[in-house]
Design an enzyme around this catalytic site. Structure first.
Site, short mmCIF file in Angstrom:
data_model
loop_
_atom_site.label_atom_id
_atom_site.label_comp_id
_atom_site.label_asym_id
_atom_site.label_seq_id
_atom_site.Cartn_x
_atom_site.Cartn_y
_atom_site.Cartn_z
N ASN A 204 3.55 -24.28 0.57
CA ASN A 204 4.55 -23.28 0.86
C ASN A 204 4.50 -22.05 -0.04
O ASN A 204 5.30 -21.15 0.10
CB ASN A 204 5.94 -23.92 0.85
CG ASN A 204 6.12 -24.81 2.05
OD1 ASN A 204 6.09 -24.34 3.17
ND2 ASN A 204 6.23 -26.11 1.81
N THR B 253 13.84 -29.11 11.60
CA THR B 253 13.00 -28.08 12.19
C THR B 253 11.88 -28.68 12.96
O THR B 253 10.98 -29.29 12.37
CB THR B 253 12.39 -27.20 11.13
OG1 THR B 253 13.44 -26.69 10.36
CG2 THR B 253 11.62 -26.06 11.77
N LYS C 281 6.38 -31.70 16.83
CA LYS C 281 5.67 -31.07 15.71
C LYS C 281 6.72 -30.74 14.66
O LYS C 281 7.91 -30.57 14.97
CB LYS C 281 4.92 -29.82 16.14
CG LYS C 281 5.72 -28.59 16.50
CD LYS C 281 6.35 -27.79 15.40
CE LYS C 281 5.37 -27.44 14.30
NZ LYS C 281 6.08 -26.64 13.23
N GLU D 19 5.22 -31.91 4.67
CA GLU D 19 4.29 -31.16 3.82
C GLU D 19 4.17 -31.73 2.42
O GLU D 19 5.12 -31.75 1.66
CB GLU D 19 4.73 -29.70 3.75
CG GLU D 19 4.42 -28.95 5.04
CD GLU D 19 5.03 -27.56 5.10
OE1 GLU D 19 5.93 -27.28 4.29
OE2 GLU D 19 4.60 -26.79 5.95
N SER E 125 3.94 -19.09 6.26
CA SER E 125 4.13 -19.92 7.47
C SER E 125 5.57 -19.86 7.90
O SER E 125 6.40 -19.32 7.20
CB SER E 125 3.71 -21.36 7.21
OG SER E 125 4.52 -21.92 6.19
N THR F 247 1.35 -27.16 13.48
CA THR F 247 1.13 -26.04 12.55
C THR F 247 0.55 -26.64 11.27
O THR F 247 -0.66 -26.87 11.20
CB THR F 247 2.44 -25.28 12.27
OG1 THR F 247 3.45 -26.20 11.86
CG2 THR F 247 2.90 -24.53 13.50
#
Lengths: 385, 385
Positions: free
Chosen positions: B380, B178, B167, B258, B385, B146
């Site tokens: 974010n 996660t 992922k 991220e 997302s 993603t």
């Protein structure tokens, strides 16, 4: 006027050179009586600063005549030398005021892990004690600011008064939210009444704000009661007005949180108990992903659901498939699934209200937080604080 | 090669139009036997996605023949319609492969609260199942990304093999962090061995990474064992190699988190128990203030102390006045107070090691996290997302 609004109090805030940035950095608040009742709450952090240790000791007899507060250094993780500095500060203030050191509470805020500049402290004590006045509250409120952009003050005025000042912009999370708060009143209170009122008011206000989930080493909230109004309110009446002042200070703290562009109220309804609602509200308030989404004006209710789902069922019984979530009045999630279109939500106001209905009881709880922004990252990466 | 490195597995990853950004978004991993042993771990979140519910049901008999995974939509908080879509997807895959739907696990990742485009899913199933090959692992790893910037794969090769793909870049926190993870092996394992090995390996690796404290609704880790190598390793031997692969995948997840500019290893030593050490490591790993400081190359050990001090004594007994903290090898905090000068710390490497000695026992625990950056806030806030 803040802490000097109630009768019987004087205060001052001066610059003594503790803050690299300059500006006022040392404050004294004095209770001139006739009563000297005091109550306090301090951080639950196992790592607590020297002034917290001292303040706990001197407030144990529920009497205080003064509070001295400095910004420009937390005096935390500074060992025996740091504690000796706090004791010395209390002695200096006591000598200037003609009281005993055990009547002087100390609060500090700033960088952890560095000793205070005691030459500056000495200058600050002397200067502040010479400038005490019954309208010095404003200057005191300025002197306790760190990354705060504005002073926080609140007043209730009736047949007696309550006044408060607060600082805190980061490391803001219960219990307590990271803050220094002094609240004064000229109401006549006995020690038990002061203690009880502070406990109730804290639980409903300052313990329910959470800027960044980070608990401080220096949190201190002090209530001083002079009795100078001669009015002895009922406990319910006093508690109500104390809550009013503490709630205003809490909202001001969140409203000035580091880098924030949105104030967020997480309102949990239909909780089976206050504790259950509080656990859900706190979990949602601490979601970095949700806080980033709010910064981006994105009513991303999936991030509300994914955070409330982390609360154990034993703590907060509810059916995840029954939960409704409204953001600024639009029910974007209904029964745990898709509700009204997220495009209907107006995210432009600074205030964002997230209303969560757990449908598991009759209790409601509100926790205040703020969004996670470039500004927060900048303030907390670019500067040691 | 990843999941297709072990004998007995084929895979494919294709583009079917689920992701707005384009690119591969649908993957299938097939276990061609001779054994079909499976074990799985899924999110502890009470709000869990439809594919999580389905996968729990079908893995209950500890047998799987295929896993189908999509990016471009989490299919979470989508109610009965979302669950029906997951069931339909399993039926489609089963029909293509000539197996029964109960042998097909489903994993989804992407935005919460929207139904999947089932036309795209149908195209994806058909396309992926027609392209299955024994070197399709790489494409499958690409299709589950993603906000990941690169695929995550790991392989152990010996007299038997273990291969994995993962992922996950945000909403990364135990338990689980996660993620979607598929690990394959051609070792001969019985169901109990597969279960036990996955549990132990997870506990030491993928459950000890924490990017942003946010638990997902879709976390799924699946282990598939084909037995095709004919080698039946000892449980200890297999667990060791499974840990090796899972640890590598976990490090890759944190390394691509991220917006991160630093990978942070929080190493707690001298803990009284694994649980005590883990609680301390997790508390430190979740401090936004510390993570911002690391982004700013600031070895701000006060923020380490203020976070470890939030762990209740009942959970982790230690004396806060005895704790040492070293950052990248420099003991900046000694016995809870000032240690060596923070100026000595070199914060320029991407990897930052924070070593905390609680001096309360003999246990050590490591948790991996990353810094909090402008990039995290941007990713974010700017994108749903």
């Amino acid at each position: 006027m803040s802490v000097t609004s109630p009768l019987g109090f004087t205060a001052a805030g001066v610059e003594c050179g503790l803050k690299d940035s300059g500006g006022r950095d040392f404050a004294v608040v004095v209770n001139n009586g006739p009563h000297y009742v005091a109550a306090a709450a301090t951080t639950a952090n196992r790592v607590y600063a020297a002034p917290v240790q001292w303040t706990r000791e001197v407030v144990a007899n529920r009497t205080l005549k003064a509070v001295a507060l400095n910004s420009g250094g937390a005096n935390a993780c500074t060992g025996d030398a740091g504690y000796a500095d706090t004791v010395a500060t209390a002695h200096l203030v006591a000598a200037e005021l003609g009281v005993i050191p055990a009547d002087v509470a100390i609060c500090s805020t700033g960088l952890i892990g560095e000793l205070l500049d005691m030459d500056a402290i000495r200058a600050g004590v002397s200067s502040a004690c010479s400038k005490l006045s019954d309208d010095g509250g404003e200057e005191a409120a300025l002197a306790i600011m760190t990354t705060d952009t504005r002073p926080k003050q609140a007043v209730y005025s009736g047949d007696y008064s309550v006044g408060g000042m607060a600082k805190g912009a980061g490391m803001l999370a219960p219990q307590l939210a990271t803050m220094l708060v002094v609240i004064t009143t000229d109401a006549v209170l006995n020690e038990d009444e002061a203690d009880a009122a502070l406990k109730v008011a804290m639980g409903q206000t300052l313990d329910r704000i959470d800027s960044d989930g980070c608990m401080s080493t220096n949190d201190t909230v002090i209530l001083l009661a002079s009795g100078a109004s001669g009015v002895h309110p009922s406990p319910e009446d006093f508690t109500e007005h104390l809550i009013e002042v503490a709630q205003s200070l809490g909202e001001q703290l969140i409203g000035d949180a580091e880098g924030a562009s949105h104030d967020i109220a997480v309102n949990v309804h239909g909780a089976s108990s206050q504790n259950a609602g509080l656990a859900v509200a706190r979990a949602v308030s601490r979601s970095n992903l949700l806080k980033c989404a709010v910064f981006g004006d994105d009513p991303n209710w999936g991030r509300v659901l994914s955070s409330l789902g982390t609360v154990p069922e034993s703590v907060a019984p509810f059916d995840a498939g029954s939960v409704d979530v409204a953001i600024n009045g639009v029910t974007v999630c209904r029964n745990g699934g898709v509700g009204d279109p997220r495009e209907l939500v107006d995210m432009s106001p600074r205030q964002v209200n997230i209303d969560i209905d757990l449908k598991a009881g009759a209790e409601s709880v509100r926790v205040l937080t703020n969004d996670l922004t470039y500004g927060y990252v900048e303030e907390n990466s670019a500067y040691s604080s």
